[in-house]
Write an enzyme that holds these catalytic residues in place. Structure first.
Site, PDB file in Angstrom:
ATOM      1  N   CYS A 164       0.832  -1.209   0.000  1.00 28.86           N
ATOM      2  CA  CYS A 164       0.000   0.000   0.000  1.00 28.86           C
ATOM      3  C   CYS A 164       0.871   1.264   0.000  1.00 28.86           C
ATOM      4  O   CYS A 164       1.852   1.358   0.745  1.00 28.86           O
ATOM      5  CB  CYS A 164      -0.902   0.003   1.231  1.00 28.86           C
ATOM      6  SG  CYS A 164      -2.072   1.365   1.251  1.00 28.86           S
ATOM      7  N   CYS A 205       0.359   4.773   6.914  1.00 25.92           N
ATOM      8  CA  CYS A 205      -0.249   4.557   8.234  1.00 25.92           C
ATOM      9  C   CYS A 205       0.745   3.827   9.142  1.00 25.92           C
ATOM     10  O   CYS A 205       1.152   2.700   8.824  1.00 25.92           O
ATOM     11  CB  CYS A 205      -1.531   3.742   8.084  1.00 25.92           C
ATOM     12  SG  CYS A 205      -2.609   4.375   6.769  1.00 25.92           S
ATOM     13  N   CYS A 223       0.396   0.020  10.269  1.00 23.63           N
ATOM     14  CA  CYS A 223      -0.090  -1.008   9.345  1.00 23.63           C
ATOM     15  C   CYS A 223       0.992  -1.912   8.765  1.00 23.63           C
ATOM     16  O   CYS A 223       2.023  -1.449   8.272  1.00 23.63           O
ATOM     17  CB  CYS A 223      -0.859  -0.347   8.218  1.00 23.63           C
ATOM     18  SG  CYS A 223      -1.713  -1.539   7.167  1.00 23.63           S
ATOM     19  N   CYS A 271     -16.846  -8.823   5.198  1.00 23.36           N
ATOM     20  CA  CYS A 271     -16.113  -7.574   5.017  1.00 23.36           C
ATOM     21  C   CYS A 271     -14.844  -7.845   4.207  1.00 23.36           C
ATOM     22  O   CYS A 271     -14.038  -8.688   4.600  1.00 23.36           O
ATOM     23  CB  CYS A 271     -15.701  -6.999   6.359  1.00 23.36           C
ATOM     24  SG  CYS A 271     -17.044  -6.867   7.541  1.00 23.36           S
ATOM     25  N   CYS A 322     -19.643  -5.687   3.170  1.00 22.14           N
ATOM     26  CA  CYS A 322     -18.894  -4.499   3.559  1.00 22.14           C
ATOM     27  C   CYS A 322     -17.587  -4.497   2.791  1.00 22.14           C
ATOM     28  O   CYS A 322     -17.003  -5.556   2.562  1.00 22.14           O
ATOM     29  CB  CYS A 322     -18.623  -4.504   5.059  1.00 22.14           C
ATOM     30  SG  CYS A 322     -17.698  -3.048   5.609  1.00 22.14           S
ATOM     31  N   CYS A 337     -19.470   2.486   8.213  1.00 22.34           N
ATOM     32  CA  CYS A 337     -18.719   1.822   9.271  1.00 22.34           C
ATOM     33  C   CYS A 337     -17.457   2.636   9.479  1.00 22.34           C
ATOM     34  O   CYS A 337     -16.634   2.735   8.572  1.00 22.34           O
ATOM     35  CB  CYS A 337     -18.382   0.398   8.847  1.00 22.34           C
ATOM     36  SG  CYS A 337     -17.277  -0.453  10.006  1.00 22.34           S
ATOM     37  N   ARG A 339     -18.047  -2.432  17.404  1.00 26.16           N
ATOM     38  CA  ARG A 339     -17.348  -3.694  17.165  1.00 26.16           C
ATOM     39  C   ARG A 339     -16.025  -3.763  17.901  1.00 26.16           C
ATOM     40  O   ARG A 339     -15.160  -2.907  17.724  1.00 26.16           O
ATOM     41  CB  ARG A 339     -17.124  -3.934  15.665  1.00 26.16           C
ATOM     42  CG  ARG A 339     -16.457  -5.295  15.406  1.00 26.16           C
ATOM     43  CD  ARG A 339     -16.431  -5.716  13.942  1.00 26.16           C
ATOM     44  NE  ARG A 339     -17.709  -5.500  13.321  1.00 26.16           N
ATOM     45  CZ  ARG A 339     -17.947  -4.542  12.429  1.00 26.16           C
ATOM     46  NH1 ARG A 339     -16.980  -3.777  12.017  1.00 26.16           N
ATOM     47  NH2 ARG A 339     -19.157  -4.388  11.948  1.00 26.16           N
TER      48      ARG A 339
HETATM   49  N1  SAM Z   1      -6.718   0.480   3.109  1.00 29.05           N
HETATM   50  C1  SAM Z   1      -8.002   0.736   3.629  1.00 29.05           C
HETATM   51  C2  SAM Z   1      -8.028   1.925   4.529  1.00 29.05           C
HETATM   52  O1  SAM Z   1      -7.106   2.118   5.306  1.00 29.05           O
HETATM   53  O2  SAM Z   1      -9.002   2.660   4.501  1.00 29.05           O
HETATM   54  C3  SAM Z   1      -8.624  -0.437   4.322  1.00 29.05           C
HETATM   55  C4  SAM Z   1      -7.838  -1.437   5.122  1.00 29.05           C
HETATM   56  S1  SAM Z   1      -7.186  -0.881   6.681  1.00 29.05           S
HETATM   57  C5  SAM Z   1      -6.135  -2.204   7.110  1.00 29.05           C
HETATM   58  C6  SAM Z   1      -8.564  -0.926   7.803  1.00 29.05           C
HETATM   59  C7  SAM Z   1      -8.360  -0.473   9.233  1.00 29.05           C
HETATM   60  O3  SAM Z   1      -7.730  -1.505   9.973  1.00 29.05           O
HETATM   61  C8  SAM Z   1      -7.509   0.731   9.504  1.00 29.05           C
HETATM   62  O4  SAM Z   1      -8.210   1.923   9.297  1.00 29.05           O
HETATM   63  C9  SAM Z   1      -7.153   0.546  10.967  1.00 29.05           C
HETATM   64  O5  SAM Z   1      -8.106   1.185  11.780  1.00 29.05           O
HETATM   65  C10 SAM Z   1      -7.209  -0.953  11.168  1.00 29.05           C
HETATM   66  N2  SAM Z   1      -5.873  -1.516  11.405  1.00 29.05           N
HETATM   67  C11 SAM Z   1      -4.916  -1.708  10.483  1.00 29.05           C
HETATM   68  N3  SAM Z   1      -3.791  -2.219  11.044  1.00 29.05           N
HETATM   69  C12 SAM Z   1      -4.047  -2.352  12.366  1.00 29.05           C
HETATM   70  C13 SAM Z   1      -3.273  -2.822  13.481  1.00 29.05           C
HETATM   71  N4  SAM Z   1      -2.022  -3.236  13.350  1.00 29.05           N
HETATM   72  N5  SAM Z   1      -3.856  -2.815  14.697  1.00 29.05           N
HETATM   73  C14 SAM Z   1      -5.128  -2.395  14.841  1.00 29.05           C
HETATM   74  N6  SAM Z   1      -5.895  -1.939  13.831  1.00 29.05           N
HETATM   75  C15 SAM Z   1      -5.369  -1.909  12.611  1.00 29.05           C
HETATM   76 FE1  SF4 Z   2      -2.859   1.133   3.377  1.00 27.20          FE
HETATM   77 FE2  SF4 Z   2      -2.779  -0.050   5.751  1.00 27.20          FE
HETATM   78 FE3  SF4 Z   2      -3.167   2.565   5.604  1.00 27.20          FE
HETATM   79 FE4  SF4 Z   2      -5.122   0.894   4.780  1.00 27.20          FE
HETATM   80  S1  SF4 Z   2      -4.333   1.123   6.850  1.00 27.20           S
HETATM   81  S2  SF4 Z   2      -4.369   2.744   3.748  1.00 27.20           S
HETATM   82  S3  SF4 Z   2      -3.869  -0.780   3.963  1.00 27.20           S
HETATM   83  S4  SF4 Z   2      -1.298   1.465   4.960  1.00 27.20           S
END
Ligand code: SAM
Ligand code: SF4
Ligand code: DTB
Length: 319
Positions: free
Chosen positions: A51, A55, A58, A95, A126, A186, A258
């Protein structure tokens, strides 16, 4: 439903003695939901890793040090095969997540086919695909998408500490487009990224003061991922986590809250307190997107101990 909560009100609710806070939350919960039922969702990563966003929590960001290899978008038939298994195991919502900043045109037909196919199985759908423009929102609505997940993750002021490749306002823009198109929203966040209690309150306030509350609010506990900037973040105090759930329940009485990522790191007692505070949905199965989840055996034991039952398909919100 009130959408004009003030910071002072939210702080006062949060700061009550825990027993008063829990009693208030459970009272609100019982007015709107069956307190012994939990909505069951199942997650699938339909496109993993690589990606472009940064973030800091992530595993899937190409900009983090995490070593996850990027995959292509899954084939529709494989997604539907997984969805059938989830349905057989009792999931009522499916989802699907993709590690994108936003979907590309070439991927839209497959995404639409996934939504149609999962709907035909009789589950709610979802998707979480990153930012959407007007046209993409309308196409997802046309395919029959029930929910779009798009988390605000934290407070507006803490957001730039966690993500720099997009802004809090970008998130609100997509949420607004999703809402306008008539797709259910959501949206939630993560606790345990080094944010202050005030940031957690502000995050819930941001959701509770949208023109309409999100139908579904995931509260994630950070799963620390090796090599990411948050690999060594200090864990959230469990009681503080429960307080956030309770505040969410009181501010957004009809929303599903959730208990999302991080349940493998929670004791049965902590989860029980979260359910008492108004959490009424979870992810079932042994994986989330890339990280571990308790799995059905452990959850079945927990439900047996607590006398909880999965919500029946089609009974969402019935008290
Ligand atoms: N890429 C898309 C986005 O960010 O909108 C969707 C997938 S992203 C992995 C979905 C959500 O998962 C993130 O917004 C975050 O809140 C949660 N998430 C991701 N990594 C995480 C982690 N290591 N621990 C807890 N929550 C996490
Ligand atoms: Fe990409 Fe992870 Fe951020 Fe979603 S949460 S936008 S998968 S880096
Ligand atoms: C949400 O708030 N939590 C889910 C879902 N929305 C997409 C994702 C949790 C991801 C946990 C980390 C992982 O599996 O990589």
């Amino acid at each position: 439903m009130r959408t004009d909560w003030t910071r002072n009100e939210a702080e006062a609710i949060y700061a009550q003695p825990l027993m008063d806070l829990l009693f208030q939350a459970q009272t609100v919960h019982r007015a709107h939901f069956d307190p012994n039922r939990v909505q069951m969702s199942r997650l699938l990563s339909v496109k993993t890793g690589g990606c472009p966003e940064d973030c800091s929590y992530c595993s899937q960001s190409a900009r983090n040090g995490a070593q996850l290899s990027a995959s292509k978008l899954m084939e529709v038939e494989r997604v539907l095969a997984e969805a059938r298994k989830a349905k057989a195991a009792g999931a009522t919502r499916y989802c699907m997540g993709a590690a994108w900043r936003s979907p590309k045109e070439r991927d839209m037909p497959a995404i639409e086919a996934m939504v149609r196919g999962v709907r035909e199985l009789g589950m709610e759908t979802c998707m979480t695909l990153g930012m959407l423009d007007e046209d993409q929102v309308l196409r997802l609505k046309g395919a029959g998408l029930d929910y779009y997940n798009h988390n605000i993750d934290t407070s507006e002021s803490f957001y730039p500490e966690i993500i720099t490749t997009r802004s809090f306002a970008d998130r609100l823009d997509t949420l607004d487009r999703v809402r306008e198109a008539g797709i259910k929203v959501c949206s939630g966040g993560i606790l345990g990224m080094g944010e202050a209690v005030g940031d957690r309150i502000d995050m819930l306030l941001a959701l509770a003061t949208l023109p309409e509350h999100p139908e579904s609010v995931p509260i994630n506990m950070l799963i620390p991922v090796e090599n990411t900037p948050l690999a060594d973040a200090a864990p959230v105090d469990p009681i503080d986590f429960v307080r956030v759930v309770a505040l969410g329940r009181i501010l957004m009485p009809r929303s599903y809250l959730r208990l999302s990522a991080g349940r493998t790191g929670m004791s049965d007692e902590m989860q029980a307190l979260c359910f008492f505070a108004g959490a009424n949905s979870l992810f079932m199965g042994d994986t989330l997107l890339t990280a571990a989840n308790p799995g059905e055996d452990r959850d079945q034991k927990l439900f047996d101990k607590l006398g909880l039952r999965p919500e029946a398909p089609g009974s969402e919100g019935a008290a």
